[in-house]
Design an enzyme around this catalytic site. Structure first.
Site, PDB file in Angstrom:
ATOM      1  N   CYS A 220     -17.415 -97.645  38.591  1.00 51.26           N
ATOM      2  CA  CYS A 220     -18.124 -96.835  39.572  1.00 51.26           C
ATOM      3  C   CYS A 220     -19.599 -96.774  39.183  1.00 51.26           C
ATOM      4  O   CYS A 220     -19.921 -96.619  38.002  1.00 51.26           O
ATOM      5  CB  CYS A 220     -17.516 -95.436  39.591  1.00 51.26           C
ATOM      6  SG  CYS A 220     -18.279 -94.306  40.762  1.00 51.26           S
TER       7      CYS A 220
ATOM      8  N   HIS B  78     -11.563 -96.051  47.282  1.00 52.74           N
ATOM      9  CA  HIS B  78     -12.451 -95.553  46.227  1.00 52.74           C
ATOM     10  C   HIS B  78     -13.628 -94.796  46.857  1.00 52.74           C
ATOM     11  O   HIS B  78     -13.977 -93.694  46.426  1.00 52.74           O
ATOM     12  CB  HIS B  78     -12.938 -96.742  45.385  1.00 52.74           C
ATOM     13  CG  HIS B  78     -13.886 -96.381  44.287  1.00 52.74           C
ATOM     14  ND1 HIS B  78     -13.575 -96.528  42.954  1.00 52.74           N
ATOM     15  CD2 HIS B  78     -15.156 -95.891  44.311  1.00 52.74           C
ATOM     16  CE1 HIS B  78     -14.602 -96.146  42.219  1.00 52.74           C
ATOM     17  NE2 HIS B  78     -15.585 -95.758  43.024  1.00 52.74           N
ATOM     18  N   GLU B  79     -14.241 -95.392  47.882  1.00 50.70           N
ATOM     19  CA  GLU B  79     -15.409 -94.756  48.515  1.00 50.70           C
ATOM     20  C   GLU B  79     -15.020 -93.497  49.280  1.00 50.70           C
ATOM     21  O   GLU B  79     -15.733 -92.489  49.233  1.00 50.70           O
ATOM     22  CB  GLU B  79     -16.144 -95.748  49.419  1.00 50.70           C
ATOM     23  CG  GLU B  79     -16.715 -96.957  48.698  1.00 50.70           C
ATOM     24  CD  GLU B  79     -17.485 -96.626  47.425  1.00 50.70           C
ATOM     25  OE1 GLU B  79     -18.217 -95.608  47.390  1.00 50.70           O
ATOM     26  OE2 GLU B  79     -17.348 -97.381  46.441  1.00 50.70           O
TER      27      GLU B  79
ATOM     28  N   HIS C 144     -14.715 -90.504  47.122  1.00 46.74           N
ATOM     29  CA  HIS C 144     -15.990 -89.834  46.820  1.00 46.74           C
ATOM     30  C   HIS C 144     -16.306 -88.757  47.863  1.00 46.74           C
ATOM     31  O   HIS C 144     -16.908 -87.732  47.535  1.00 46.74           O
ATOM     32  CB  HIS C 144     -17.146 -90.837  46.776  1.00 46.74           C
ATOM     33  CG  HIS C 144     -17.277 -91.562  45.477  1.00 46.74           C
ATOM     34  ND1 HIS C 144     -17.455 -90.922  44.273  1.00 46.74           N
ATOM     35  CD2 HIS C 144     -17.266 -92.899  45.200  1.00 46.74           C
ATOM     36  CE1 HIS C 144     -17.549 -91.822  43.304  1.00 46.74           C
ATOM     37  NE2 HIS C 144     -17.432 -93.026  43.840  1.00 46.74           N
TER      38      HIS C 144
END
Length: 183
Positions: free
Chosen positions: A111, A154-155, A158
């Site tokens: 990351c 993953h994004e 966030h």
């Protein structure tokens, strides 16, 4: 131009907050931010520019990573020889369906907001369907599998204040789950 100094690091409170939904149409400033996020990814994947500005290569960036708690992501996955590449700037993305089968990267995940290497497998859904808006407010639906599905999850994590290492099994960090596929 965004550089590594614009990316907040692990431990910053914004990375643990749930980002706010955006109202459409986007403001001029919001559009400029999303375009700058994509531009960072383009620059980070260009060897010469990345070296000149000290950029770490990335395939995805979420607005909270630049200390903007809004639901925007940019993803830029170059063609790996399969003939498919992914270049998206998404607003208010939501995973609307997913497979039961899991997938993981054998080397783990990294990351831009985490400077240290974190050992461990990150199990995610192998297939997902995402609904979102593009920068102009048009509907987008994506069906993703394997590596692109992992990147988008993953994004989107966030945007929900979740870091990749939250998914690592603390007791068995390097053990694949039963029936999970290596990507």
């Amino acid at each position: 131009m965004l550089t590594m100094k614009d990316i907040i690091r692990d431990g910053h409170p914004t990375l643990r907050q749930k980002a706010a939904e955006l109202e459409l149409p986007l403001t001029k400033e919001e559009k400029e931010t999303l375009i700058a996020m994509r531009e960072f990814l383009v620059n980070s994947q260009d060897e010469e520019i990345a070296k000149r500005y000290g950029l770490r290569s990335g395939v995805g960036l979420a607005a909270p990573q630049i200390n903007i708690s809004k639901r925007m992501i940019a993803v830029l996955i170059p063609d790996d020889g399969s003939g498919k590449s992914y270049d998206y700037m998404l607003v208010n993305p939501k995973i609307v369906s997913h497979s039961v089968q899991e997938a993981y990267l054998p080397t783990g995940e990294g990351c831009l907001s985490v400077d240290d290497n974190v050992a461990g497998l990150v199990h995610r859904h192998n297939r997902i369907t995402i609904k979102a808006k593009d920068i102009e407010g048009n509907d987008i639906q994506l069906r993703l599998k394997g590596y692109p599905a992992i990147v988008f999850q993953h994004e989107i994590d966030h945007l929900n204040g979740v870091m990749f290492y939250d998914h690592i099994d603390k007791n068995h960090p390097l053990q694949p789950h039963t029936d999970a596929v290596e990507v």
